[in-house]
Design an enzyme around this catalytic site. Structure first.
Site, short mmCIF file in Angstrom:
data_model
loop_
_atom_site.label_atom_id
_atom_site.label_comp_id
_atom_site.label_asym_id
_atom_site.label_seq_id
_atom_site.Cartn_x
_atom_site.Cartn_y
_atom_site.Cartn_z
N ASP A 71 0.81 -1.30 -0.07
CA ASP A 71 -0.13 -0.14 -0.07
C ASP A 71 0.82 1.19 -0.05
O ASP A 71 2.18 1.33 0.53
CB ASP A 71 -0.73 -0.23 1.28
N ASP A 101 8.72 4.45 -0.93
CA ASP A 101 8.14 3.97 0.49
C ASP A 101 6.83 3.12 -0.09
O ASP A 101 5.68 3.70 -0.10
CB ASP A 101 7.58 4.92 1.29
N GLU A 133 -0.14 -1.12 5.65
CA GLU A 133 0.93 -0.68 6.74
C GLU A 133 0.93 0.74 6.95
O GLU A 133 1.12 1.23 8.03
CB GLU A 133 2.28 -0.96 6.03
N GLU A 134 0.33 1.65 5.95
CA GLU A 134 0.36 3.06 6.23
C GLU A 134 -0.78 3.50 7.23
O GLU A 134 -0.89 4.65 7.37
CB GLU A 134 0.48 3.85 4.99
N GLU A 161 11.93 -0.85 4.31
CA GLU A 161 11.50 0.51 4.37
C GLU A 161 12.69 1.47 3.98
O GLU A 161 13.96 1.09 4.16
CB GLU A 161 11.29 0.88 5.81
#
Length: 294
Positions: A71, A101, A133-134, A161
């Site tokens: 995502d 990212d 994840e965000e 990351e």
């Protein structure tokens, strides 16, 4: 396919956090299966998004995991001068939502899959790609819970990351909440008959920001930048028209805590300040959006 070609395909999927991700999951699955890798798609409880786990090599041996998320954050910034979901080259740089990212890492890993699959690895390499994840790493807990059925206990994991190519051994703990203030609507010409939720939230946010600034006095952990815990108000929403007293306002805030500090404990003063609005006739609500330890 080379890294740039794979990255272009990944960027083209608008896999914004909180949205269905079936298209990108299906593409990665088909790509890895075509190379001879073993792929498991793990649907999350939301029903419209999934984690993905790939094994290359001997499944019943212990190996390493290369982990990332599919995502990306929304691309609504005014600074975009091109389609954020079309990869664009500018000199030595590649631009697109997620290039850093973290679809760039996913592309590097996927580009290596055909070569790794051809090696008949005695110890496996696993790929663990998660969703949302965000939004506080909502997808990866379901993936971690399934690991015992997917592979032997991993020897370790590398999370790709962006870190300016420096090894990072840990991250801060985090918690995010949505504060909700409910007042009483009415016409703006008679403010004394209503309870303006936006005004109440404005005062609350002022208190929260002041409290957040006190976190800079410590405790400290110099392994992190900044070396102290922090707080941010990220989203405020409320009201429907300038001549209507707003009866509802929300604010999303997050804290990031250095090791030894509980993220939830940092939010307790905020909850106290929110609850105090009841004395002025407002209703309030506290919604935890995400939380994980450092």
């Amino acid at each position: 396919m080379n890294v740039e070609e794979i990255l272009a395909r990944l960027i083209a999927f608008p896999s914004v956090v909180g949205a269905p991700n079936g298209a990108i999951v299906d593409w990665v699955r088909e790509y890895c299966e075509a190379a001879g890798a073993e792929v498991t798609v793990l649907r999350g409880p939301e029903g419209d998004r999934s984690n993905l786990f790939v094994t290359i090599g001997a499944r019943r041996a212990r190996g390493y995991i290369l982990s990332g998320h599919m995502d990306v954050v929304p691309a609504g910034e005014r600074e975009w001068h091109s389609d954020p979901f079309v990869l664009r080259q500018d000199g030595a740089r590649l631009h697109g939502r997620g290039t850093s990212d973290m679809k760039g890492f996913l592309a590097c890993v996927l580009a290596a899959v055909p070569r790794l699959a051809a090696m008949n690895l005695p110890q496996p390499i696993h790929l663990a790609f998660s969703y949302d994840e965000e939004a506080g790493a909502r997808g990866v807990p379901h993936l971690i819970a399934a690991l015992p059925s997917l592979c032997e206990k991993p020897l370790g994991a590398i999370i790709g990351e962006p870190s300016r190519m420096e090894a990072v051994r840990a991250h801060k703990g985090k918690a995010a909440v949505r504060l909700e203030v409910i007042g009483r609507s009415g016409h703006s010409s008679r403010p004394e008959l209503g309870l303006n939720a936006v005004h109440a939230m404005a005062g609350l946010v002022t208190q929260i920001v002041a409290y957040g600034q006190t976190l800079a006095i410590g405790p400290f952990d110099t392994d992190f930048a900044p070396p102290y815990s922090s707080l941010q108000v990220g989203v405020i929403a409320g009201g429907q028209s300038v001549n209507i007293i707003p009866d509802c306002c929300t604010a999303d805030i997050e804290v990031r805590a250095v090791p030894g500090v509980s993220p939830r404990s940092l939010l307790e003063p905020v909850k106290t300040q929110l609850t105090a609005l009841r004395d002025s006739g407002f209703e309030v609500a506290w919604h935890e959006l995400s939380a994980y330890p450092g």
